[in-house]
Scaffold this active site. Structure first.
Site, PDB file in Angstrom:
ATOM      1  N   ILE A 108      -3.840  -8.472 -11.744  1.00 61.69           N
ATOM      2  CA  ILE A 108      -3.992  -7.019 -11.647  1.00 61.69           C
ATOM      3  C   ILE A 108      -2.594  -6.456 -11.421  1.00 61.69           C
ATOM      4  CG2 ILE A 108      -4.641  -7.154  -9.193  1.00 61.69           C
ATOM      5  CD1 ILE A 108      -6.246  -4.532  -9.641  1.00 61.69           C
ATOM      6  N   ALA A 109      -2.240  -5.463 -12.196  1.00 63.88           N
ATOM      7  CA  ALA A 109      -0.911  -4.868 -12.047  1.00 63.88           C
ATOM      8  C   ALA A 109      -0.916  -3.441 -12.579  1.00 63.88           C
ATOM      9  CB  ALA A 109       0.134  -5.692 -12.804  1.00 63.88           C
ATOM     10  N   GLU A 142      -6.696 -15.185  -5.565  1.00 61.45           N
ATOM     11  CA  GLU A 142      -5.603 -15.653  -4.701  1.00 61.45           C
ATOM     12  C   GLU A 142      -4.525 -14.589  -4.702  1.00 61.45           C
ATOM     13  OE1 GLU A 142      -6.231 -18.073  -7.296  1.00 61.45           O
ATOM     14  OE2 GLU A 142      -7.476 -19.433  -6.117  1.00 61.45           O
ATOM     15  N   ASN A 147       2.173 -10.524   0.068  1.00 64.75           N
ATOM     16  CA  ASN A 147       1.809  -9.331  -0.718  1.00 64.75           C
ATOM     17  C   ASN A 147       0.803  -8.476   0.060  1.00 64.75           C
ATOM     18  OD1 ASN A 147       1.339  -7.452  -2.686  1.00 64.75           O
ATOM     19  ND2 ASN A 147       0.995  -8.931  -4.331  1.00 64.75           N
ATOM     20  N   TYR A 154      -7.364  -5.145  -1.609  1.00 63.42           N
ATOM     21  CA  TYR A 154      -8.537  -6.012  -1.720  1.00 63.42           C
ATOM     22  C   TYR A 154      -9.481  -5.837  -0.519  1.00 63.42           C
ATOM     23  CZ  TYR A 154      -5.599  -8.247  -5.273  1.00 63.42           C
ATOM     24  OH  TYR A 154      -4.794  -8.491  -6.354  1.00 63.42           O
TER      25      TYR A 154
HETATM   26  C1  LIG Z   1      -1.159  -4.205  -6.155  1.00 66.58           C
HETATM   27  C2  LIG Z   1      -1.116  -3.054  -7.158  1.00 66.58           C
HETATM   28  C3  LIG Z   1      -1.892  -3.461  -8.392  1.00 66.58           C
HETATM   29  C4  LIG Z   1      -1.766  -1.825  -6.533  1.00 66.58           C
HETATM   30  O1  LIG Z   1      -1.812  -0.809  -7.519  1.00 66.58           O
HETATM   31  P1  LIG Z   1      -1.729   0.736  -7.100  1.00 66.58           P
HETATM   32  O2  LIG Z   1      -2.138   1.527  -8.298  1.00 66.58           O
HETATM   33  O3  LIG Z   1      -0.439   1.051  -6.497  1.00 66.58           O
HETATM   34  O4  LIG Z   1      -2.871   0.786  -6.011  1.00 66.58           O
HETATM   35  P2  LIG Z   1      -3.688   2.057  -5.505  1.00 66.58           P
HETATM   36  O5  LIG Z   1      -2.884   3.302  -5.634  1.00 66.58           O
HETATM   37  O6  LIG Z   1      -5.012   2.041  -6.169  1.00 66.58           O
HETATM   38  O7  LIG Z   1      -3.791   1.671  -3.959  1.00 66.58           O
HETATM   39  C5  LIG Z   1      -5.007   1.588  -3.328  1.00 66.58           C
HETATM   40  C6  LIG Z   1      -4.810   1.124  -1.910  1.00 66.58           C
HETATM   41  O8  LIG Z   1      -4.237  -0.177  -1.855  1.00 66.58           O
HETATM   42  C7  LIG Z   1      -3.345  -0.275  -0.717  1.00 66.58           C
HETATM   43  N1  LIG Z   1      -1.972  -0.422  -1.218  1.00 66.58           N
HETATM   44  C8  LIG Z   1      -1.589  -0.484  -2.524  1.00 66.58           C
HETATM   45  N2  LIG Z   1      -0.246  -0.689  -2.582  1.00 66.58           N
HETATM   46  C9  LIG Z   1       0.189  -0.743  -1.310  1.00 66.58           C
HETATM   47  C10 LIG Z   1       1.477  -0.942  -0.729  1.00 66.58           C
HETATM   48  N3  LIG Z   1       2.571  -1.107  -1.479  1.00 66.58           N
HETATM   49  N4  LIG Z   1       1.574  -0.963   0.618  1.00 66.58           N
HETATM   50  C11 LIG Z   1       0.491  -0.796   1.393  1.00 66.58           C
HETATM   51  N5  LIG Z   1      -0.767  -0.589   0.905  1.00 66.58           N
HETATM   52  C12 LIG Z   1      -0.908  -0.582  -0.436  1.00 66.58           C
HETATM   53  C13 LIG Z   1      -3.508   1.044   0.027  1.00 66.58           C
HETATM   54  O9  LIG Z   1      -4.580   0.881   0.925  1.00 66.58           O
HETATM   55  C14 LIG Z   1      -3.873   1.988  -1.104  1.00 66.58           C
HETATM   56  O10 LIG Z   1      -4.584   3.133  -0.666  1.00 66.58           O
HETATM   57  P3  LIG Z   1      -3.738   4.448  -0.227  1.00 66.58           P
HETATM   58  O11 LIG Z   1      -2.745   4.715  -1.314  1.00 66.58           O
HETATM   59  O12 LIG Z   1      -4.814   5.478  -0.124  1.00 66.58           O
HETATM   60  O13 LIG Z   1      -3.099   4.074   1.066  1.00 66.58           O
HETATM   61  C15 LIG Z   1       0.358  -2.685  -7.524  1.00 66.58           C
HETATM   62  O14 LIG Z   1       1.087  -2.484  -6.334  1.00 66.58           O
HETATM   63  C16 LIG Z   1       1.070  -3.722  -8.364  1.00 66.58           C
HETATM   64  O15 LIG Z   1       0.977  -3.705  -9.595  1.00 66.58           O
HETATM   65  N6  LIG Z   1       1.790  -4.657  -7.688  1.00 66.58           N
HETATM   66  C17 LIG Z   1       2.523  -5.713  -8.396  1.00 66.58           C
HETATM   67  C18 LIG Z   1       1.572  -6.758  -8.929  1.00 66.58           C
HETATM   68  C19 LIG Z   1       0.748  -7.386  -7.821  1.00 66.58           C
HETATM   69  O16 LIG Z   1       1.244  -7.667  -6.728  1.00 66.58           O
HETATM   70  N7  LIG Z   1      -0.544  -7.642  -8.131  1.00 66.58           N
HETATM   71  C20 LIG Z   1      -1.440  -8.303  -7.217  1.00 66.58           C
HETATM   72  C21 LIG Z   1      -1.454  -9.764  -7.505  1.00 66.58           C
HETATM   73  S1  LIG Z   1      -2.563 -10.660  -6.441  1.00 66.58           S
END
Ligand SMILES: CC(C)(COP(=O)(O)OP(=O)(O)OC[C@H]1O[C@@H](n2cnc3c(N)ncnc32)[C@H](O)[C@@H]1OP(=O)(O)O)[C@@H](O)C(=O)NCCC(=O)NCCS
Length: 223
Positions: A108-109, A142, A147, A154
């Site tokens: 997921i990204a 996982e 992270n 999650y």
């Molecule tokens: C993880 C990832 C997919 C989240 O995507 P995103 O669009 O930013 O997520 P959302 O905006 O839907 O966030 C939802 C909630 O997740 C949590 N969250 C997401 N990113 C966060 C961060 N950097 N720090 C803290 N909480 C976080 C928060 O609870 C957030 O809710 P809020 O914004 O109301 O506080 C994105 O950060 C990403 O692509 N990361 C790199 C790839 C990765 O690590 N993937 C997971 C592999 S297991």
């Protein structure tokens, strides 16, 4: 006005998916791996979140080659590359493997410029929609121990830490946290998912989240 919506991943999304992937992960999957997944892995399902203002794009998905039995035929592998119709920009992607009665999230990204806007949550709702469609009992994944952002995401969706896979990630020997949901049919999970959908719709300025899975199914059945 631009709209953001979930869709099945297509082969001609792979340039954008790879760009997001390279930025998001230390060890990104090459587009050849995604191509193999989309073409050959009958237990793999990939979705994207798209952004655009082309309503036409929602109904112009080319006819995929159906290789699965009803009711999953609409989740057939992506269309061949030459069958490109218009499609809107990809902002993020996610995928799962169906493993017996479980759904295992493989990736997921979200594009780095579009994070913290709810698109990660939107992708997760899509993953849960697919998991239910596939009649999976529960969802697992996982995640790197460091992270925390992803782990917070999650936990919001009912995942709980159940163990550690030591030195799971080969690039730096980092441990993986293993997370599981409760059974998807449990009232606990149903309540969490309903609440998440409601709050996410509010965050995205919608009355409710659209039923993207029905749309994907009806487009494929028409084709
Ligand atoms: C993880 C990832 C997919 C989240 O995507 P995103 O669009 O930013 O997520 P959302 O905006 O839907 O966030 C939802 C909630 O997740 C949590 N969250 C997401 N990113 C966060 C961060 N950097 N720090 C803290 N909480 C976080 C928060 O609870 C957030 O809710 P809020 O914004 O109301 O506080 C994105 O950060 C990403 O692509 N990361 C790199 C790839 C990765 O690590 N993937 C997971 C592999 S297991």
């Amino acid at each position: 006005m631009a709209t953001v919506y979930l869709d099945l991943m297509r082969l001609d999304d792979l340039n954008e998916v790879s760009e997001i992937e390279r930025d998001a992960f230390n060890v990104p999957w090459p587009s050849s791996a995604y191509r193999r997944e989309l073409r050959n892995n009958r237990n793999a399902y990939y979705i994207v979140v798209r952004c655009g203002d082309h309503e036409q794009a929602r109904t112009s998905i080319p006819s995929p080659v159906s290789r699965r039995l009803f009711p999953l035929s609409f989740l057939s592998p992506s269309p061949a590359p030459q069958e490109t119709g218009h499609r809107d920009r990809v902002l993020g992607h996610a995928g799962l493997w169906r493993m017996l009665d479980q759904a295992h999230i493989t990736t997921i990204a979200v594009h780095k410029e579009y994070r913290r806007r709810g698109f990660g949550e939107l992708l997760l709702t899509g993953i849960f929609d697919l998991s239910r469609e596939l009649q999976s009992d529960a969802v697992t994944l996982e995640v790197r121990k460091s992270n925390y952002g992803a782990q917070r995401l999650y936990v919001k969706f009912g995942f709980r830490e159940v163990g550690i896979r030591p030195r799971y990630y080969s690039d730096n020997n980092e441990d993986a946290v293993i997370m599981w949901t409760d059974p998807l049919r449990s009232s606990h999970m149903e309540a969490i998912l309903a609440q998440r959908r409601q709050e996410l719709a509010h965050k995205l300025g919608l009355e409710r989240l659209p039923d993207w899975l029905s749309r994907a199914r009806s487009v494929t059945q028409k084709a």
